[in-house]
Design a protein around this motif. Structure first.
Motif, short mmCIF file in Angstrom:
data_model
loop_
_atom_site.label_atom_id
_atom_site.label_comp_id
_atom_site.label_asym_id
_atom_site.label_seq_id
_atom_site.Cartn_x
_atom_site.Cartn_y
_atom_site.Cartn_z
N MET A 94 0.86 -1.19 0.00
CA MET A 94 0.00 0.00 0.00
C MET A 94 0.89 1.24 0.00
SD MET A 94 -3.05 1.08 2.62
CE MET A 94 -2.00 0.94 4.08
N ASN A 95 0.69 2.12 -0.98
CA ASN A 95 1.48 3.34 -1.07
C ASN A 95 1.05 4.34 -0.01
OD1 ASN A 95 3.06 2.55 -3.28
ND2 ASN A 95 1.44 3.12 -4.72
N ALA A 96 2.01 5.07 0.53
CA ALA A 96 1.74 6.07 1.56
C ALA A 96 2.14 7.45 1.05
CB ALA A 96 2.50 5.74 2.84
N TYR A 97 1.34 8.44 1.41
CA TYR A 97 1.56 9.82 0.95
C TYR A 97 1.42 10.79 2.12
CZ TYR A 97 0.98 7.78 -3.68
OH TYR A 97 1.12 7.01 -4.80
N ASP A 98 2.07 11.93 1.97
CA ASP A 98 1.84 13.01 2.93
C ASP A 98 0.42 13.56 2.76
OD1 ASP A 98 4.50 13.11 4.08
OD2 ASP A 98 5.16 13.97 2.18
N VAL A 99 0.02 13.74 1.50
CA VAL A 99 -1.30 14.31 1.19
C VAL A 99 -1.89 13.56 0.01
CG1 VAL A 99 -2.61 16.40 0.62
CG2 VAL A 99 -0.49 16.59 1.94
N LEU A 100 -3.17 13.24 0.10
CA LEU A 100 -3.91 12.70 -1.03
C LEU A 100 -5.06 13.66 -1.35
CD1 LEU A 100 -4.57 9.15 -2.05
CD2 LEU A 100 -6.54 10.67 -2.02
N VAL A 101 -5.15 14.05 -2.59
CA VAL A 101 -6.18 14.99 -3.05
C VAL A 101 -7.20 14.22 -3.87
CG1 VAL A 101 -6.66 17.10 -4.36
CG2 VAL A 101 -4.49 16.86 -3.12
N VAL A 160 -5.76 14.53 3.88
CA VAL A 160 -6.61 14.35 2.71
C VAL A 160 -7.33 15.66 2.39
CG1 VAL A 160 -8.68 13.20 1.80
CG2 VAL A 160 -6.94 11.86 3.01
N VAL A 161 -7.31 16.04 1.12
CA VAL A 161 -8.07 17.20 0.65
C VAL A 161 -9.17 16.70 -0.28
CG1 VAL A 161 -7.98 19.38 -0.61
CG2 VAL A 161 -6.02 18.67 0.79
N ILE A 162 -10.42 16.97 0.07
CA ILE A 162 -11.56 16.58 -0.76
C ILE A 162 -11.90 17.75 -1.68
CG2 ILE A 162 -13.99 15.86 -0.76
CD1 ILE A 162 -13.48 14.65 2.01
N HIS A 183 1.94 23.37 8.15
CA HIS A 183 2.09 23.44 9.61
C HIS A 183 1.96 22.04 10.23
CE1 HIS A 183 1.83 25.07 13.65
NE2 HIS A 183 0.75 24.33 13.86
N THR A 184 0.98 21.30 9.77
CA THR A 184 0.78 19.94 10.30
C THR A 184 1.95 19.03 9.92
OG1 THR A 184 -1.62 20.24 10.09
CG2 THR A 184 -0.82 17.99 10.35
N SER A 185 2.53 19.30 8.74
CA SER A 185 3.64 18.46 8.28
C SER A 185 4.98 18.88 8.88
CB SER A 185 3.74 18.53 6.75
OG SER A 185 2.54 18.14 6.15
N GLY A 186 4.98 20.00 9.61
CA GLY A 186 6.23 20.49 10.19
C GLY A 186 7.14 21.14 9.17
N ARG A 205 5.17 14.42 -0.59
CA ARG A 205 4.77 13.27 -1.38
C ARG A 205 3.24 13.27 -1.45
NH1 ARG A 205 6.03 8.35 -3.48
NH2 ARG A 205 4.70 6.57 -2.95
N PHE A 206 2.69 13.47 -2.64
CA PHE A 206 1.23 13.58 -2.76
C PHE A 206 0.75 12.93 -4.04
CE2 PHE A 206 2.70 17.16 -5.22
CZ PHE A 206 1.73 17.38 -6.20
N LEU A 207 -0.54 12.66 -4.06
CA LEU A 207 -1.20 12.07 -5.22
C LEU A 207 -2.57 12.70 -5.37
CD1 LEU A 207 -1.19 9.78 -7.42
CD2 LEU A 207 -2.37 8.35 -5.72
N ILE A 208 -2.96 12.98 -6.63
CA ILE A 208 -4.29 13.48 -6.95
C ILE A 208 -5.04 12.36 -7.68
CG2 ILE A 208 -5.64 15.25 -8.13
CD1 ILE A 208 -3.11 17.01 -8.08
N VAL A 209 -6.19 11.96 -7.17
CA VAL A 209 -6.96 10.89 -7.80
C VAL A 209 -8.27 11.47 -8.34
CG1 VAL A 209 -5.92 9.08 -6.39
CG2 VAL A 209 -8.04 10.17 -5.62
N ASP A 210 -8.74 10.91 -9.45
CA ASP A 210 -9.95 11.41 -10.10
C ASP A 210 -10.66 10.26 -10.79
OD1 ASP A 210 -11.10 14.32 -10.94
OD2 ASP A 210 -11.46 12.88 -12.54
#
Length: 356
Positions: free
Chosen positions: A1-8, A123-125, A348-351, A28-33
């Motif tokens: 399972m891939n892990a990301y700082d942020v998933l959009v 996660v950003v919705i 801020h949350t990610s430091g 490290r982020f990914l945008i899914v659609d």
């Protein structure tokens, strides 16, 4: 399972604007659609859709909208711009990945798309306001041979059968479609609530240019004027002269809300009736989050609970909602400001320190 700082979730204008800032931070982020191709949510709209916001008011962060700056882009222009934006900033977008579940998992979230799963600390919705087409229940009372289409499914006149058209709904899309169809057949425009009309252009400039220059579009929803405006229906940009002319020519009739259907006969709130061989439902969309299984982020009516997109669940955000903070929050030219605000929370949350 891939892990990301942020998933959009969502690769429309909101998700891509978020991706612009995340790329700068080195996260490290990914945008899914769910679409097959970036911009498809625009390509799939009706053929003649044109924005009422000029290109100069439709820029996403870091890349101006190409073309004549005072010109109004068509829906395919927007789709191509989003695709170009994705490539220009090398944004990591995974298409054909509809999200089926988001749930809390340890110090982050588990996001699933079918059998595929990702872990993300935040996660950003960014799925936007146009999710599930809404059609009132009275549509079931129309005759079986009446063609009924929501604006989300309407493409052009070739989908209709011969005869008069009822356009139910008073937003910009409904008015634009009604005016176009009235050139070739009788049309009834059923307007559920009165709306103000603004000219498309004034003294050679698009009206939206003046609204932006005056600060009208930047009034925060947290102010009294913003709260009042957010409860008002959006104005219709342009088309009033065309409506008047078509009414005078007997090609188009404006009525009240459609309250009843019986076979081919529609009855309106003003007591009048009309026959319809076709009905186009310009009745808007409903946001659906039945895949979101994080407690405390939706109210009893399924609406997001947030403050400027920040939810009570640490690390979960909404972006691209109408009036998320300003009138332009769900528009191409306004979503970037909200993305930047959420970006500061994510950093801020990610430091991390802020990256410009």
């Amino acid at each position: 399972m891939n892990a990301y700082d942020v998933l959009v979730i969502g690769a429309g204008q909101a998700g891509l604007a978020m991706g612009y800032y995340l790329r700068q931070a080195g996260l490290r982020f990914l945008i899914v659609d769910q679409c097959e191709r970036v911009g498809d949510s625009w390509r799939q709209r009706y053929d003649t859709l044109v924005l009422f916001t000029p290109r100069s008011c439709s820029d996403l962060p870091g890349l101006p909208f190409p073309g004549e700056r005072d010109g109004l882009p068509a829906k395919d222009d927007v789709a191509d711009y989003l695709e170009q934006y994705t490539a220009h900033f090398s944004l990591p977008v995974r298409t054909k990945s509809p999200v089926s579940s988001v749930e809390r998992h340890g110090d982050g979230f588990l996001v699933a798309s079918g059998q595929e799963k990702w872990f993300a600390r935040q996660v950003v919705i960014a799925t936007g306001p146009f999710q599930t087409p809404w059609i009132p229940a009275i549509h079931r009372d129309a005759a079986p041979d009446v063609v009924q289409l929501h604006t989300a499914a309407y493409k052009n006149e070739r989908q209709l059968r011969p005869g008069p058209v009822l356009v139910a709904g008073s937003g910009n899309s409904g008015v634009q479609i009604a005016v176009e169809l009235a050139a070739s057949r009788p049309v009834v425009l059923s307007m559920g609530r009165p709306r103000p009309f603004l000219p498309l252009r004034l003294l050679g400039k698009p009206i939206f240019w003046y609204l932006k220059l005056s600060g009208f579009t930047s009034i925060p929803v947290t102010t009294l004027p913003g709260q009042w405006l957010s409860r008002r229906p959006d104005p219709i940009i342009g088309y009033k002269p065309q409506l008047r002319r078509l009414e005078q020519e007997g090609r188009l009739r404006v009525t009240g809300r459609t309250v009843r259907l019986s076979g081919r006969i529609a009855t309106f709130s003003d007591g009048s009736q009309a026959e319809a061989a076709n009905i186009i439902w310009a009745t808007g969309f409903r946001r659906t989050y039945d895949w979101l299984h994080v407690p405390g982020v939706l109210d009893a009516n399924g609406r997001p609970i947030h403050r400027r997109g920040v939810t009570p669940a640490a690390g979960l955000y909404f972006l691209g909602l109408p009036w998320q903070y300003r009138r332009t929050s769900a528009l191409l030219g306004g979503v970037g400001e909200d993305a930047r605000y959420l970006f500061s929370h994510i950093l801020h949350t990610s430091g991390r320190h802020h990256v410009t």
